[in-house]
Enzyme design. Sequence first.
Site, short mmCIF file in Angstrom:
data_model
loop_
_atom_site.label_atom_id
_atom_site.label_comp_id
_atom_site.label_asym_id
_atom_site.label_seq_id
_atom_site.Cartn_x
_atom_site.Cartn_y
_atom_site.Cartn_z
CG HIS A 122 5.94 -9.78 31.09
ND1 HIS A 122 6.08 -9.83 29.73
CD2 HIS A 122 4.64 -10.08 31.33
CE1 HIS A 122 4.93 -10.12 29.16
NE2 HIS A 122 4.03 -10.28 30.12
CE LYS A 177 -2.97 -15.94 24.01
NZ LYS A 177 -2.14 -15.28 24.99
NE ARG A 235 -1.62 -5.21 31.21
CZ ARG A 235 -1.75 -5.84 30.05
NH1 ARG A 235 -0.83 -5.69 29.14
NH2 ARG A 235 -2.81 -6.58 29.79
CB SER A 290 3.35 -9.67 24.81
OG SER A 290 4.00 -9.84 26.03
O1 PNS Z 1 0.22 -14.10 29.49
P1 PNS Z 1 -1.19 -14.63 29.39
O2 PNS Z 1 -1.45 -15.13 27.98
O3 PNS Z 1 -2.21 -13.63 29.85
O4 PNS Z 1 -1.29 -15.89 30.37
C1 PNS Z 1 -2.46 -16.65 30.47
C2 PNS Z 1 -2.24 -17.93 31.31
C3 PNS Z 1 -1.04 -18.71 30.79
C4 PNS Z 1 -1.96 -17.54 32.75
C5 PNS Z 1 -3.54 -18.76 31.24
O5 PNS Z 1 -3.92 -18.90 29.93
C6 PNS Z 1 -3.40 -20.15 31.87
O6 PNS Z 1 -3.27 -20.28 33.06
N1 PNS Z 1 -3.41 -21.21 31.02
C7 PNS Z 1 -3.25 -22.58 31.45
C8 PNS Z 1 -4.53 -23.37 31.26
C9 PNS Z 1 -5.49 -23.19 32.41
O7 PNS Z 1 -5.19 -23.49 33.56
N2 PNS Z 1 -6.69 -22.68 32.10
C10 PNS Z 1 -7.74 -22.43 33.05
C11 PNS Z 1 -7.67 -21.03 33.61
S1 PNS Z 1 -9.02 -20.70 34.69
#
Ligand code: PNS
Length: 178
Positions: free
Chosen positions: A19, A43, A94, A132
């Site tokens: 990150h 989660k 990645r 993570s």
């Molecule tokens: O670190 P992560 O868990 O891969 O991050 C995922 C994240 C936070 C980017 C994604 O879950 C997100 O944007 N959540 C907010 C809710 C949302 O907008 N959902 C629709 C996505 S198309």
Amino acid sequence: MSKVTAIYPGSFDPLTNGHLDLIERGSKIFDKLIVAILRNSEKQPLFTVPERRDMLEEILRKRGWKNVSVDTFEGLLVDYVVRRKAHAVLRGIRAISDYEYELQMALLNRKLQPSVETVFMMPALTYSYLSSRLVREIARLGGSVEGLVPENVQKRLKEKLRKNGIPPTPRGRRKSGR
Ligand code: PNS
């Protein structure tokens, strides 16, 4: 050209060196980068959102990246991007395995809010295997996370696992070489 603000969203549970690598790369190409921690994720997190925010802020202070800040958000990412008057979402890819999910999110976000662009960047190859989830698992099983996460995160991981009643294994007690 007007200034470009990007949001780097994620769970950051915990922040890894991968990150950080991406934050550094993002800070060089965007005028302003906001690292945004998702609140209310479904989660079961290891660290609370304030703990994750603290760790990130400690690192940013140490690194002195003036154009990078930390925030938290809930609800739709695109709504948050618009609220912050940002222009882009930064995500790391990645490996090919990340691509399908990231493409799906980027295209759905575009459908929800066509003005928001997603920019993908690749972390250094050294971190291409890092996540993570695996850091949490290694730490829980007493392995060393040295080199995978910043020092303050290593320290907090140890404290957290101690608090959660997970005893350090002989591996976890091993002194670091530095
Ligand atoms: O670190 P992560 O868990 O891969 O991050 C995922 C994240 C936070 C980017 C994604 O879950 C997100 O944007 N959540 C907010 C809710 C949302 O907008 N959902 C629709 C996505 S198309």
